[in-house]
Design a protein around this motif. Structure first.
Motif, mmCIF file in Angstrom:
data_model
loop_
_atom_site.group_PDB
_atom_site.id
_atom_site.type_symbol
_atom_site.label_atom_id
_atom_site.label_comp_id
_atom_site.label_asym_id
_atom_site.label_seq_id
_atom_site.Cartn_x
_atom_site.Cartn_y
_atom_site.Cartn_z
ATOM 1 N N VAL A 100 -6.692 6.834 1.880
ATOM 2 C CA VAL A 100 -6.906 5.644 1.171
ATOM 3 C C VAL A 100 -7.191 5.906 -0.325
ATOM 4 O O VAL A 100 -8.322 6.783 -0.594
ATOM 5 C CB VAL A 100 -8.129 4.559 1.698
ATOM 6 N N LYS A 112 -9.504 -1.030 -2.533
ATOM 7 C CA LYS A 112 -8.378 0.134 -2.462
ATOM 8 C C LYS A 112 -7.353 -0.329 -3.190
ATOM 9 O O LYS A 112 -7.478 -1.563 -3.662
ATOM 10 C CB LYS A 112 -8.277 0.283 -0.900
ATOM 11 N N SER A 116 -2.331 1.773 -0.352
ATOM 12 C CA SER A 116 -3.190 2.412 0.701
ATOM 13 C C SER A 116 -3.129 1.493 1.854
ATOM 14 O O SER A 116 -3.044 0.214 1.894
ATOM 15 C CB SER A 116 -4.625 2.568 0.302
#
Length: 158
Positions: A100, A112, A116
């Motif tokens: 991530v 994020k 990811s």
């Protein structure tokens, strides 16, 4: 005049310097992928997503040696592009490790990025060295080629 160099001497020195620089570049391009264990040993940052850590035009040296850890800035493949973001979490799944990542230039509440999570195998390597703004000529050349070709899409960000 004592100590002054003739025009031919200066031209020869300039040519020698160009040859040395070209030889070093070729050597780096041939040796670096193997020495750094990555297919992409050098890249140029092409977006603002990693500001203030990395800037558009920064040349980055990438190493595939060792496993990246949380906090490292990594390069990974996504949708035919190379992306440079910070590794913020490593997750385990039935299919293996997932990374991530997030750009440092992240608006408040950004947890994020759109890439990811992704399989760890898509990571190209970890950023080891940054040479500020040295890659700007490459970006300008890419833009010029894009304009001349009439391409609507900018080059892949790094």
């Amino acid at each position: 005049m004592g100590g002054s160099k003739g025009e031919g001497s200066l031209q020869r020195e300039a040519l020698e310097a160009v040859v040395v620089v070209a030889a070093v570049v070729v050597l780096v391009l041939l040796v670096a992928p193997r020495a750094l264990s990555t297919s992409v040993p050098l890249a140029v940052v092409a977006s603002y997503s990693m500001e203030p850590t990395l800037h558009v035009g920064d040349l980055i040296l990438v190493s595939g040696v060792g496993k990246p850890k949380v906090g490292d800035v990594i390069v990974f493949a996504a949708g035919g592009q190379l992306i440079v973001h910070r590794l913020v979490r490593i997750e385990e799944s039935g299919a293996g490790l997932l990374y991530v990542t997030r750009g440092d230039y992240c608006y408040p509440g950004c947890l994020k990025d759109q890439y990811s999570p992704f399989p760890a195998g898509r990571a190209v390597g970890r950023v080891e060295l940054v040479v500020p703004y040295v890659g700007i000529p490459k970006l300008l050349l890419e833009k010029l080629v894009m304009v001349l070709r009439g391409s609507p899409r900018p080059p892949a960000p790094a």
